[in-house]
Design a protein around this motif. Structure first.
Motif, PDB file in Angstrom:
ATOM      1  N   VAL A 100      51.905  -3.100 -32.505  1.00  0.00           N
ATOM      2  CA  VAL A 100      52.724  -2.258 -31.625  1.00  0.00           C
ATOM      3  C   VAL A 100      52.026  -0.910 -31.438  1.00  0.00           C
ATOM      4  O   VAL A 100      51.522  -0.334 -32.402  1.00  0.00           O
ATOM      5  CB  VAL A 100      54.131  -2.055 -32.233  1.00  0.00           C
ATOM      6  CG1 VAL A 100      54.882  -0.948 -31.498  1.00  0.00           C
ATOM      7  CG2 VAL A 100      54.921  -3.349 -32.181  1.00  0.00           C
TER       8      VAL A 100
ATOM      9  N   ARG B  83      55.500   4.599 -24.613  1.00  0.00           N
ATOM     10  CA  ARG B  83      55.413   4.606 -23.149  1.00  0.00           C
ATOM     11  C   ARG B  83      55.074   6.008 -22.634  1.00  0.00           C
ATOM     12  O   ARG B  83      54.255   6.182 -21.744  1.00  0.00           O
ATOM     13  CB  ARG B  83      56.735   4.117 -22.543  1.00  0.00           C
ATOM     14  CG  ARG B  83      56.906   2.615 -22.670  1.00  0.00           C
ATOM     15  CD  ARG B  83      58.368   2.194 -22.729  1.00  0.00           C
ATOM     16  NE  ARG B  83      59.121   2.526 -21.542  1.00  0.00           N
ATOM     17  CZ  ARG B  83      59.442   1.635 -20.600  1.00  0.00           C
ATOM     18  NH1 ARG B  83      59.051   0.381 -20.698  1.00  0.00           N
ATOM     19  NH2 ARG B  83      60.145   2.001 -19.562  1.00  0.00           N
TER      20      ARG B  83
ATOM     21  N   ALA C 232      54.606  -1.843 -26.286  1.00  0.00           N
ATOM     22  CA  ALA C 232      55.418  -0.663 -26.568  1.00  0.00           C
ATOM     23  C   ALA C 232      56.330  -0.868 -27.777  1.00  0.00           C
ATOM     24  O   ALA C 232      56.837   0.087 -28.348  1.00  0.00           O
ATOM     25  CB  ALA C 232      56.251  -0.294 -25.335  1.00  0.00           C
ATOM     26  N   GLY C 233      56.560  -2.125 -28.152  1.00  0.00           N
ATOM     27  CA  GLY C 233      57.393  -2.417 -29.314  1.00  0.00           C
ATOM     28  C   GLY C 233      58.883  -2.438 -28.973  1.00  0.00           C
ATOM     29  O   GLY C 233      59.220  -2.281 -27.806  1.00  0.00           O
TER      30      GLY C 233
ATOM     31  N   ASP D 101      58.141   5.170 -31.478  1.00  0.00           N
ATOM     32  CA  ASP D 101      58.988   4.080 -30.982  1.00  0.00           C
ATOM     33  C   ASP D 101      58.625   3.745 -29.531  1.00  0.00           C
ATOM     34  O   ASP D 101      57.719   4.343 -28.942  1.00  0.00           O
ATOM     35  CB  ASP D 101      60.473   4.464 -31.108  1.00  0.00           C
ATOM     36  CG  ASP D 101      60.824   5.692 -30.279  1.00  0.00           C
ATOM     37  OD1 ASP D 101      59.985   6.156 -29.474  1.00  0.00           O
ATOM     38  OD2 ASP D 101      61.943   6.207 -30.442  1.00  0.00           O
ATOM     39  N   ARG D 102      59.350   2.784 -28.979  1.00  0.00           N
ATOM     40  CA  ARG D 102      59.058   2.267 -27.641  1.00  0.00           C
ATOM     41  C   ARG D 102      58.961   3.391 -26.601  1.00  0.00           C
ATOM     42  O   ARG D 102      58.049   3.469 -25.807  1.00  0.00           O
ATOM     43  CB  ARG D 102      60.183   1.285 -27.276  1.00  0.00           C
ATOM     44  CG  ARG D 102      60.032   0.583 -25.964  1.00  0.00           C
ATOM     45  CD  ARG D 102      61.154  -0.438 -25.805  1.00  0.00           C
ATOM     46  NE  ARG D 102      61.079  -1.090 -24.513  1.00  0.00           N
ATOM     47  CZ  ARG D 102      60.295  -2.129 -24.235  1.00  0.00           C
ATOM     48  NH1 ARG D 102      59.503  -2.621 -25.170  1.00  0.00           N
ATOM     49  NH2 ARG D 102      60.285  -2.661 -23.036  1.00  0.00           N
ATOM     50  N   ARG D 103      59.950   4.253 -26.673  1.00  0.00           N
ATOM     51  CA  ARG D 103      60.002   5.341 -25.707  1.00  0.00           C
ATOM     52  C   ARG D 103      58.790   6.257 -25.820  1.00  0.00           C
ATOM     53  O   ARG D 103      58.202   6.673 -24.824  1.00  0.00           O
ATOM     54  CB  ARG D 103      61.275   6.140 -25.994  1.00  0.00           C
ATOM     55  CG  ARG D 103      61.826   6.818 -24.818  1.00  0.00           C
ATOM     56  CD  ARG D 103      62.990   7.653 -25.259  1.00  0.00           C
ATOM     57  NE  ARG D 103      62.947   8.828 -24.413  1.00  0.00           N
ATOM     58  CZ  ARG D 103      64.010   9.406 -23.947  1.00  0.00           C
ATOM     59  NH1 ARG D 103      65.191   8.951 -24.253  1.00  0.00           N
ATOM     60  NH2 ARG D 103      63.893  10.460 -23.186  1.00  0.00           N
TER      61      ARG D 103
ATOM     62  N   CYS E 188      53.233  -1.954 -19.350  1.00  0.00           N
ATOM     63  CA  CYS E 188      54.136  -1.477 -20.414  1.00  0.00           C
ATOM     64  C   CYS E 188      54.832  -0.156 -20.086  1.00  0.00           C
ATOM     65  O   CYS E 188      55.870   0.159 -20.656  1.00  0.00           O
ATOM     66  CB  CYS E 188      53.378  -1.356 -21.733  1.00  0.00           C
ATOM     67  SG  CYS E 188      52.109  -0.085 -21.704  1.00  0.00           S
TER      68      CYS E 188
END
Ligand code: ATP
Ligand code: MG
Length: 417
Positions: free
Chosen positions: A366, A395, A355-356, A390-392, A279
């Motif tokens: 997530v 990670r 990570a979503g 969020d995804r960023r 991920c």
């Protein structure tokens, strides 16, 4: 002493560029015990700047201005200040020769527009600027010492160090403030706060500040006194904070990074690391390769995103993937061991997670991430965490936790020896 600062440049009023020169100036003033009372950003507008200067001259003993000393028509600082001071601008032969010389050194003739940079205010002192074309200027006006300095940060830094700082040293009583920072990884701000709380009573709350960003907290402390006193005091305070925070305090100073510290520990131990990342898409590898000389300690990374890639490239058993799913403890462990063995490193990091924004389930929402570390003695550690954001951010936080796990292990292995 009290001071005011003006940043000149229309671009600083837009959304593309932030006035960062004031940070350099603020830091310098603080170290010399000067209080910054006002800072302003003014566009490249002669009338506007003239009015701003009229409001500051005579009101503050020290006024610093950066920007607008360039050769083009939108660089109006000299004219605006000349008007505000009621002084003439004259061409200075020595400055002109210097500007011409700088162009000649580059094998070029000086463009006619650059002649403007040789204009100085009558009665001002010229401040050499070896990093750029236009010099700075310093003048006394109605009880104010005024510095006109270049906008380019690198040029400004030179002038602050070699012109403004000596002036402050002559003027001041040597008393100033200096701050230092202890960086803490992977602890919530509230926990850090709890740990440093005893220092509030010892040092004073106003001298300690916490600044949190994802996966990291900076604890900043300030020391007062003359330069030597400050250094000793700051060292003592930083050491105290480190003791209070404990092992999660990974380093001092703004330049210190978690990956840099991990790299240093690997180097000390003559050990190497490899990563098997899903991920995080190679983020841990990217961070480790930020370290100068990382080839000595970083072997490589396999970014294995699909299940077949995990099987083929990092020897994750197909049965594990089908039984537990790609985001699971056994798979994280296999990624770590696989990276270590396939790439031939002492340490292997394995990361797999969601990570979503999509892909979450009730069981594995997530932000679910499994991280594993495989070490030289085949021993493994594993962490199952739920990361916010969020995804960023997920990670980034996963990479932060991975590096912190390795740092703790390396500290442990260092102690055992
Ligand atoms: P030069 O004499 O080298 O032309 P200057 O004094 O005229 O410099 P500007 O032309 O105003 O300076 O700015 C030069 C560069 O520095 C620009 O890219 C500008 O955006 C940047 N800059 C100017 N002021 C600031 C500031 N306060 N903070 C950050 N960047 C700045
Ligand atoms: Mg400008």
């Amino acid at each position: 002493m009290e001071a005011a600062f003006v940043a000149v440049g229309s671009e600083l009023l837009g959304t593309q560029r932030l006035d960062t020169n004031s940070l350099l100036i603020t830091d310098l003033l603080r170290r010399h015990g000067v209080r910054l009372r006002r800072k302003a950003v003014v566009g490249d507008d002669e009338e506007e700047l003239c009015r701003e200067m009229q409001g500051l001259l005579g009101r503050f003993p020290l006024v610093l201005v950066t920007g607008g000393l360039g050769p083009t028509a939108d660089d109006v600082t000299r004219q605006a200040v000349a008007r505000a001071c009621g002084r003439e601008l004259v061409e200075d032969a020595a400055v002109l020769a210097d500007v011409e010389g700088k162009f000649r050194a580059l094998g070029r003739a000086m463009p006619e527009v650059n002649r403007r940079q040789a204009q100085v205010l009558v009665g001002s002192r010229v401040l050499a600027n070896p990093r750029g074309t236009a010099p700075g200027l310093c003048l006394e006006q109605g009880g104010t010492t005024l510095f006109l300095l270049p906008g380019v940060s690198r040029e400004l830094e030179g002038l602050l160090r070699h012109q403004v700082e000596p002036w402050l040293e002559d003027r001041g009583d040597g008393q100033g403030i200096e701050s230092g920072v202890v960086k803490v990884a992977c602890l919530p701000e509230s926990v850090v706060e709890e740990r440093v709380a005893p220092a509030y009573a010892e040092i004073g709350r106003e001298r300690i500040s916490l600044l949190a960003s994802p996966g990291e907290v900076r604890v900043e402390v300030t020391a007062r006194g003359d330069a030597d006193q400050r250094r000793v005091e700051l060292d003592r305070l930083l050491a105290r904070i480190e003791v209070l925070v404990g092992e999660a305090a990974y380093g001092r100073g703004d330049e210190t990074t978690l990956e840099g510290v991990v790299g240093g520990l690997l180097r000390e131990r003559g050990a190497t690391v490899a990563t098997g990342e899903s991920c995080t898409g190679g983020l841990v590898a990217q961070r480790l390769t930020e370290i100068p000389g990382s080839s000595e300690l970083f072997v490589g990374s396999v970014v294995a995103y699909s299940d077949p890639a995990k099987e083929r490239l990092l020897r994750v058993p197909a049965e594990e993937l089908s039984r537990h799913g790609a985001v699971s403890e056994p798979v994280a462990r296999s990624l770590a061991t696989g990276a270590r063995q396939v790439l031939g490193a002492d340490w292997g990091i394995g990361i797999t997670g969601i990570a979503g924004p999509g892909g979450g389930t009730e069981e594995k929402p997530v932000g679910t991430v499994h991280l594993a570390l495989a070490g030289p003695d085949e021993a493994q550690t594993h962490r199952h965490i739920r990361l916010p954001g969020d995804r960023r951010q997920v990670r980034w936080l996963a990479s932060q936790v991975a590096l912190e796990m390795l740092r703790r292990e390396l500290l442990g292995s260092g102690r055992q020896r």
